[in-house]
Scaffold this motif. Sequence first.
Motif, PDB file in Angstrom:
ATOM      1  N   GLU A  55       0.885  -1.153   0.070  1.00 16.36           N
ATOM      2  CA  GLU A  55      -0.047   0.067  -0.176  1.00 16.36           C
ATOM      3  C   GLU A  55       0.933   1.189   0.135  1.00 16.36           C
ATOM      4  O   GLU A  55       0.595   2.303  -0.817  1.00 16.36           O
ATOM      5  CB  GLU A  55      -0.732  -0.065   1.213  1.00 16.36           C
ATOM      6  CG  GLU A  55      -1.914   1.009   1.500  1.00 16.36           C
ATOM      7  CD  GLU A  55      -2.967   1.247   2.843  1.00 16.36           C
ATOM      8  OE1 GLU A  55      -3.623   2.028   2.512  1.00 16.36           O
ATOM      9  OE2 GLU A  55      -2.429   0.093   3.424  1.00 16.36           O
ATOM     10  N   ARG A  56       1.909   1.155   0.780  1.00 16.75           N
ATOM     11  CA  ARG A  56       2.874   2.423   0.882  1.00 16.75           C
ATOM     12  C   ARG A  56       3.588   2.605  -0.414  1.00 16.75           C
ATOM     13  O   ARG A  56       3.917   3.689  -0.787  1.00 16.75           O
ATOM     14  CB  ARG A  56       3.918   2.043   1.885  1.00 16.75           C
ATOM     15  CG  ARG A  56       3.271   2.184   3.333  1.00 16.75           C
ATOM     16  CD  ARG A  56       4.101   1.894   4.434  1.00 16.75           C
ATOM     17  NE  ARG A  56       5.152   3.154   4.493  1.00 16.75           N
ATOM     18  CZ  ARG A  56       5.106   4.016   5.557  1.00 16.75           C
ATOM     19  NH1 ARG A  56       4.371   3.772   6.478  1.00 16.75           N
ATOM     20  NH2 ARG A  56       5.975   4.961   5.657  1.00 16.75           N
ATOM     21  N   HIS A  77       2.984   5.286  -3.112  1.00 16.63           N
ATOM     22  CA  HIS A  77       3.210   6.840  -3.280  1.00 16.63           C
ATOM     23  C   HIS A  77       4.811   6.771  -2.377  1.00 16.63           C
ATOM     24  O   HIS A  77       4.907   7.928  -2.035  1.00 16.63           O
ATOM     25  CB  HIS A  77       2.186   7.378  -2.363  1.00 16.63           C
ATOM     26  CG  HIS A  77       1.900   6.775  -1.072  1.00 16.63           C
ATOM     27  ND1 HIS A  77       2.703   7.153   0.281  1.00 16.63           N
ATOM     28  CD2 HIS A  77       0.862   6.217  -0.702  1.00 16.63           C
ATOM     29  CE1 HIS A  77       2.353   6.559   0.766  1.00 16.63           C
ATOM     30  NE2 HIS A  77       1.099   5.752   0.748  1.00 16.63           N
ATOM     31  N   GLU A  78       5.492   5.853  -2.372  1.00 17.73           N
ATOM     32  CA  GLU A  78       6.864   5.887  -1.787  1.00 17.73           C
ATOM     33  C   GLU A  78       7.830   5.164  -2.683  1.00 17.73           C
ATOM     34  O   GLU A  78       7.549   4.208  -3.261  1.00 17.73           O
ATOM     35  CB  GLU A  78       6.794   5.224  -0.439  1.00 17.73           C
ATOM     36  CG  GLU A  78       6.180   5.918   0.586  1.00 17.73           C
ATOM     37  CD  GLU A  78       6.315   5.444   1.890  1.00 17.73           C
ATOM     38  OE1 GLU A  78       5.939   5.942   3.085  1.00 17.73           O
ATOM     39  OE2 GLU A  78       6.828   4.292   2.032  1.00 17.73           O
ATOM     40  N   PRO A  96      11.058   1.817   0.826  1.00 14.87           N
ATOM     41  CA  PRO A  96      10.085   1.458   1.922  1.00 14.87           C
ATOM     42  C   PRO A  96      10.688   1.906   3.431  1.00 14.87           C
ATOM     43  O   PRO A  96      11.940   2.303   3.308  1.00 14.87           O
ATOM     44  CB  PRO A  96      10.186  -0.065   2.109  1.00 14.87           C
ATOM     45  CG  PRO A  96      11.444  -0.219   1.419  1.00 14.87           C
ATOM     46  CD  PRO A  96      11.685   0.794   0.277  1.00 14.87           C
ATOM     47  N   GLY A 100       5.474   7.087  10.276  1.00 14.43           N
ATOM     48  CA  GLY A 100       3.991   7.759  10.540  1.00 14.43           C
ATOM     49  C   GLY A 100       4.432   9.052  11.450  1.00 14.43           C
ATOM     50  O   GLY A 100       5.325   9.133  11.910  1.00 14.43           O
ATOM     51  N   HIS A 148      -3.046   4.586   6.863  1.00 10.95           N
ATOM     52  CA  HIS A 148      -3.009   3.632   5.813  1.00 10.95           C
ATOM     53  C   HIS A 148      -3.841   2.405   6.382  1.00 10.95           C
ATOM     54  O   HIS A 148      -4.017   2.011   7.474  1.00 10.95           O
ATOM     55  CB  HIS A 148      -1.658   3.048   5.531  1.00 10.95           C
ATOM     56  CG  HIS A 148      -0.601   3.866   4.820  1.00 10.95           C
ATOM     57  ND1 HIS A 148       0.110   4.630   5.747  1.00 10.95           N
ATOM     58  CD2 HIS A 148      -0.316   4.051   3.734  1.00 10.95           C
ATOM     59  CE1 HIS A 148       0.954   5.276   4.715  1.00 10.95           C
ATOM     60  NE2 HIS A 148       0.585   4.977   3.571  1.00 10.95           N
ATOM     61  N   ASN A 180      -2.238  -0.369   8.010  1.00  6.81           N
ATOM     62  CA  ASN A 180      -1.588  -0.015   9.318  1.00  6.81           C
ATOM     63  C   ASN A 180      -2.859  -0.325  10.400  1.00  6.81           C
ATOM     64  O   ASN A 180      -2.565  -0.632  11.422  1.00  6.81           O
ATOM     65  CB  ASN A 180      -1.106   1.542   9.438  1.00  6.81           C
ATOM     66  CG  ASN A 180       0.170   1.492   9.785  1.00  6.81           C
ATOM     67  OD1 ASN A 180       0.667   0.845  10.646  1.00  6.81           O
ATOM     68  ND2 ASN A 180       0.613   2.545   9.534  1.00  6.81           N
TER      69      ASN A 180
END
Length: 259
Positions: free
Chosen positions: A36-37, A40-41, A44, A96, A224, A227
């Motif tokens: 999921e991250r 847009h990243e 990691p 986060g 997220h 998360n």
Amino acid sequence: MSIVVKWKKPVIKFCLFILARFPFINALTLLMLLGERAAHESYPPLNPKVIYLHLGLFVVCGALMSAFYQAKSMALIYAGQLLYFSYNAYTNTAMGQDWLRVLIASRHFACAGVYLGIAYLTDQASGKQLRHISYAVLGAYSLSIIMTLNDNQEAYLAFTRHFPLADVTYFLMMVILGVCAVALFSGPTRFLCRAFFVLSLLLTLMSFFIDCRLSYWTNWKKVHYWNVIRLIADQICIVLGLVLFGFHHYPGGTTKIKS
């Protein structure tokens, strides 16, 4: 009391069955969160080599604990992994916002306490040090909830918005959590059973009224999705551990678990 004693062994076996397989859930939700991250990243939050190492250990620990082979060692290794993730969540700003990292770190920490207790249950002849450490960790988690609700504005707002009779419930929660923490730190054995059951009930209510508000966390607080799922999974792990320890101490003799 006879009904509870009758259900004692089945409940303990059920809790152990689920908890032995929780490393698989941890691995799956971690992969889903990283995926999921990744949308847009470009990198990691953890070194990829570290991620692969922990994913491999999750699978190994889950498989061997499920087979009750070297269960004590695997529980200790998995507890060590959870402590690492707790430390990393607290110190790694890429994980986060500050308030969210505190929630993640505290739950990983409590899960580690659960598996330290499982390590003791699988080899009770090795001494009670692991049990004392496990219960102290869970007592510290109970205190951390009090501190979080008092110091963490986001957690406090989530509590007051979603709990019925928030002001009264808030005061009662603070008192009961404090009493449970004292019991887990140094309470007589006859109080431990009640403390475990009461704390498991409180955490279940908190997870139901707060954690399960997925739209609140994902849409309003921009957390997220996976998360939030990991936080819920950690809380389930903690509750199952508390129920396991509560039934273990329930009157009628402690239960010996084969390793």
